[in-house]
Design an enzyme around this catalytic site. Structure first.
Site, PDB file in Angstrom:
ATOM      1  N   CYS A  34      39.683  35.746  40.567  1.00  0.00           N
ATOM      2  CA  CYS A  34      40.816  36.091  41.427  1.00  0.00           C
ATOM      3  C   CYS A  34      42.131  35.498  40.940  1.00  0.00           C
ATOM      4  O   CYS A  34      43.178  36.133  41.060  1.00  0.00           O
ATOM      5  CB  CYS A  34      40.537  35.678  42.867  1.00  0.00           C
TER       6      CYS A  34
ATOM      7  N   CYS B 259      33.843  28.003  44.061  1.00  0.00           N
ATOM      8  CA  CYS B 259      34.539  28.497  45.246  1.00  0.00           C
ATOM      9  C   CYS B 259      33.568  28.689  46.406  1.00  0.00           C
ATOM     10  O   CYS B 259      33.862  28.312  47.544  1.00  0.00           O
ATOM     11  CB  CYS B 259      35.251  29.808  44.928  1.00  0.00           C
TER      12      CYS B 259
END
Length: 370
Positions: free
Chosen positions: A213, A117
């Protein structure tokens, strides 16, 4: 962009430099924005919208990208008097982070999606937005530092060892480091919260997320099954000699070093020491079989300066919470692979995890464990 254009396009009002702040809605990125204002930058706040609930089949309203997070980020920007934007990157996040995460588990690896990410989203996609806004710097709330010396940029650990996040940033390039700022690298967490309280930020006491997440419940296998809309085949659990000890519920449910949840009776502690996708087997053995001095790496990355051609004495860690250990790094001839030889055997070097190399406070680079 040439230097002349960079100087023309990276200044705000009255020639002030500008910074694009990646804001999650948490206290760290909020204080990072405030610190850049203190340093004399014109700032633009933004939140990257990375996914919708139906992408992983789970309610993600308690995680980043929720409406509460964007409301918190917008509130901070309003208090600081800076503009705020939401950028949608759902499809890019699916393709560059979630899909590789799932594929890694299907290859019997244990990936770290936060590293992907950072590389593909925060410090790739956001650079494109920075160009559009004419921003000189990309800013995040990571706890790490950047040092400029002798015309080079170096990635360094944060001052606070309990918060240091340099491990997940090792794939940054030297060129990127020249355009990035980590204003919290010299702070401790309690100082950051104090600044947020003094500024009246409504997220000053907001709890930190400890999970991936898009897997907030920590059930990686469940998320993968929902994402793929399938179950994974059962198979044999065997010892290192191939004797069948029981049945497993699908290889994605297991990782190297695992001891609990195996469902196999034993008169001693036994651990997952290998996953065999060809035979669809989970191999169990004594803990001693988890220890190895030699760790092979792919996707080798060296941050600053030319890639070394000979041995490099360093310290290295083979997962985020692993304590650094003395080792020798041997870069491969093609520059894409490397070998780490530790002074002492290390436990559970797990395929898919990252090994990161350090020289004191400096992050040298890293690679994916094979």
């Amino acid at each position: 962009m040439n230097q002349k254009n960079d100087q023309m396009n990276s200044s705000g009002a009255a020639g002030k430099p500008t910074a694009l702040i990646a804001m999650s809605g948490g206290v760290d990125s909020s204080v990072a924005a405030r610190q850049m204002l203190e340093l004399g930058y014109d700032c633009v706040g933004c939140t990257m919208r990375l996914y919708e609930n139906d992408m992983v089949g789970l309610d993600l309203l308690a995680t980043c990208c929720s409406k509460k997070d964007t409301d918190d980020a917008r509130s901070v920007c309003e208090r600081l008097g800076i503009p705020y934007h939401i950028f949608h990157y759902e499809e890019e996040f699916r393709a560059k982070v979630i899909e590789p995460f799932v594929q890694a588990y299907e290859r019997c690896e244990t990936p770290n999606p936060c590293i992907d990410c950072n590389r593909c989203m925060k410090f790739d996609a956001l650079f494109e937005k920075a160009e559009l806004f004419g921003c000189r710097k990309i800013v995040t709330g990571h706890y790490a530092r950047i040092e400029e010396r002798d015309g080079h940029h170096f990635l360094k650990k944060a001052v606070d060892p309990m918060k240091d996040q340099s491990y997940v940033l090792y794939q940054l390039t030297e060129e990127q480091l020249g355009r990035i700022a980590f204003p919290l690298g010299g702070f401790r967490k309690e100082e950051v919260r104090r600044i947020a309280e003094e500024q009246g930020f409504r997220n000053a006491e907001k709890k930190e997320s400890q999970d991936i997440c898009f897997v907030p419940d920590g059930d990686y296998a469940g998320m993968i099954c929902r994402y793929r809309n399938r179950e994974y085949p059962e198979g044999d659990i065997v010892d290192r000699d191939g004797n069948v000890l029981g049945r497993h519920k699908g290889l994605i449910h297991y990782t190297i070093g695992q001891r609990r949840g195996l469902g196999v009776p034993a008169d001693r502690r036994i651990y997952v020491t290998r996953l065999d996708p060809e035979k669809n087997q989970v191999v169990l053995s004594d803990e001693s079989d988890l220890f190895h001095k030699e760790v092979h790496l792919r996707d080798f990355h060296w941050i600053t300066g030319p890639v070394p051609t000979g041995e490099v004495r360093c310290k290295a860690k083979i997962r985020y919470r692993h304590k650094e250990q003395p080792a020798v790094l041997l870069p491969g001839e093609e520059g894409k692979e490397a070998v780490l030889i530790f002074d002492e055997p290390q436990r559970a070097a797990t395929p898919g995890q990252s090994a990161v190399f350090y020289d004191g406070e400096y992050v040298l680079g890293g690679g994916i464990i094979r």
